[in-house]
Scaffold this motif. Structure first.
Motif, short mmCIF file in Angstrom:
data_model
loop_
_atom_site.label_atom_id
_atom_site.label_comp_id
_atom_site.label_asym_id
_atom_site.label_seq_id
_atom_site.Cartn_x
_atom_site.Cartn_y
_atom_site.Cartn_z
N ILE A 1 87.36 86.68 -7.37
CA ILE A 1 86.08 85.98 -7.59
C ILE A 1 86.17 84.55 -7.09
O ILE A 1 87.23 83.90 -7.14
N GLY A 2 85.04 84.05 -6.57
CA GLY A 2 84.99 82.67 -6.08
C GLY A 2 85.42 82.52 -4.64
O GLY A 2 85.57 81.40 -4.15
N LYS B 1 96.35 81.82 -13.72
CA LYS B 1 95.85 82.71 -12.68
C LYS B 1 96.25 82.28 -11.27
O LYS B 1 95.97 82.99 -10.31
N ALA B 2 96.88 81.10 -11.14
CA ALA B 2 97.27 80.62 -9.81
C ALA B 2 98.17 81.65 -9.14
O ALA B 2 99.05 82.23 -9.77
N GLN B 3 97.91 81.89 -7.85
CA GLN B 3 98.64 82.93 -7.12
C GLN B 3 99.38 82.35 -5.94
O GLN B 3 98.86 81.47 -5.25
N ALA C 1 94.65 78.11 -5.94
CA ALA C 1 94.16 77.71 -7.26
C ALA C 1 93.06 78.67 -7.70
O ALA C 1 92.24 79.12 -6.90
N LYS C 2 93.05 78.98 -9.00
CA LYS C 2 92.03 79.86 -9.56
C LYS C 2 91.36 79.16 -10.74
O LYS C 2 91.97 78.30 -11.40
N TYR C 3 90.12 79.52 -10.98
CA TYR C 3 89.34 78.89 -12.03
C TYR C 3 88.82 79.95 -13.01
O TYR C 3 88.67 81.12 -12.66
N SER C 4 88.56 79.51 -14.23
CA SER C 4 87.99 80.37 -15.27
C SER C 4 86.89 79.62 -15.99
O SER C 4 86.87 78.38 -16.01
#
Length: 325
Positions: free
Chosen positions: A18-19, A289-291, A306-309
């Motif tokens: 997502i995103g 969630k960072a990959q 970077a991932k966001y929630s």
């Protein structure tokens, strides 16, 4: 022989996709038979006048995405289809389509140039309420799009036929971005992006039925929204169900911290009865969630994505339409 496939790597890592939809004001889709070179518009069937126009658009930094498209008839027909999708303003359910049928691809640049100047063309045809689904099959750009995109294109063609959906056109497309999510698609005129799509999830996307939770794995986001709002929109999809896909939406980022760790986002939507709701949300960088992924098959090293929630979401206003009898 390099046997690494970035799409396999992303799936095995359990990356949340997502995103990752790209946000453009306009899509200009030009029918052009493959094969396509790695840089699609350097392909042999693309005329010089179109390449020159695209370079001018890039220099002007216009928010326009040019893509090559083709279907099983593109080698055989004696005309070229040109599709222009323009984002609707304010509350929107996606893009407005204009369709042109040209005698050859050499005419595309002149029609697009006139369109940019606000001048119409007598080659425009009446646009029907057709869905145009683009499947990235651009294997010369990234081999995952050949390995997963091409078989999916044939499967999708069969699925559309089996379901009897005569209002859906399927196209092969040049690079859409996010090849590590292959097979990846754009569903126009909405402008929603999907990745890692399989038969069951594609059927749900087409028919808007079945378990909506399948979108957790395949929904990349809605291209009319910035990335942070794509994350919020997915939360609202799960609260509203498939009906959400009939709503009109507008969104904006209200505040953003200097380090980009915290974003205050606002999203308004109008449902099918005309009632208007506005939500705000705190979207935060999610270190859990960072990959670490290789963003393409040819990447020499991993990158941290970077991932966001959505940390919190709240309703700020409601305007319920009432009708006098």
């Amino acid at each position: 022989m390099n046997t690494f496939f970035c799409s396999d790597y992303s799936r095995q890592a359990g990356e949340d996709i997502i995103g990752s939809a790209t946000n453009y004001q306009t899509y200009i889709l030009v029918e052009c038979p493959p094969p396509w070179t790695s840089e699609a518009f350097n392909s042999k069937w693309v005329p010089e006048n179109l390449r020159t126009l695209i370079e001018e658009v890039k220099r002007a930094k216009l928010p326009i995405r040019f893509l090559l498209i083709a279907n099983d008839l593109s080698h055989k027909v004696n005309h070229t289809t040109l599709l222009i999708y323009q984002k609707k303003e304010e509350l929107s359910n996606g893009y407005y389509k204009q369709e042109f049928i040209l005698s050859n691809i050499e005419q595309v640049a002149a029609v697009v140039q006139k369109w940019l100047w606000g001048i119409g063309s007598n080659s425009e045809v009446e646009a029907s309420a057709t869905r145009d689904i683009l499947v990235c099959t651009h294997g010369s750009h990234d081999k995952c799009c050949a390995r997963y995109g091409n078989p999916f294109y044939f499967h999708a063609t069969a699925t559309i036929c089996d379901l009897g959906l005569d209002n859906v056109r399927i196209w092969k497309s040049s690079h859409l971005g996010g090849h590590r999510f292959a097979p990846t698609i754009i569903d126009l005129p909405e402008g929603r992006y999907y990745g890692a799509v399989d038969g069951d999830s594609f059927t749900s996307i087409l028919t808007r039925t079945g378990d909506i939770q399948c979108l957790h794995k395949v929904y990349r986001g809605w291209g009319i929204l910035p990335a942070a709002l794509q994350i919020l929109e997915r939360e609202l999809i799960f609260s509203q169900g498939w009906d959400w896909f009939n709503y009109k939406v507008a969104g904006k980022i209200l505040e953003q911290s200097l380090d980009n760790n915290t974003i205050l986002a606002e999203l308004s939507f109008e449902n099918t009865s005309g009632s208007l709701y506005t939500y705000q949300a705190k979207v935060v960088k999610d270190v859990t969630k960072a990959q670490k992924v290789k963003s393409s098959c040819n990447s020499a090293q991993e990158s941290v994505i970077a991932k966001y929630s959505v940390a919190s979401v709240w309703l700020t206003s409601t305007k319920v339409m009432t009708y006098s009898t």
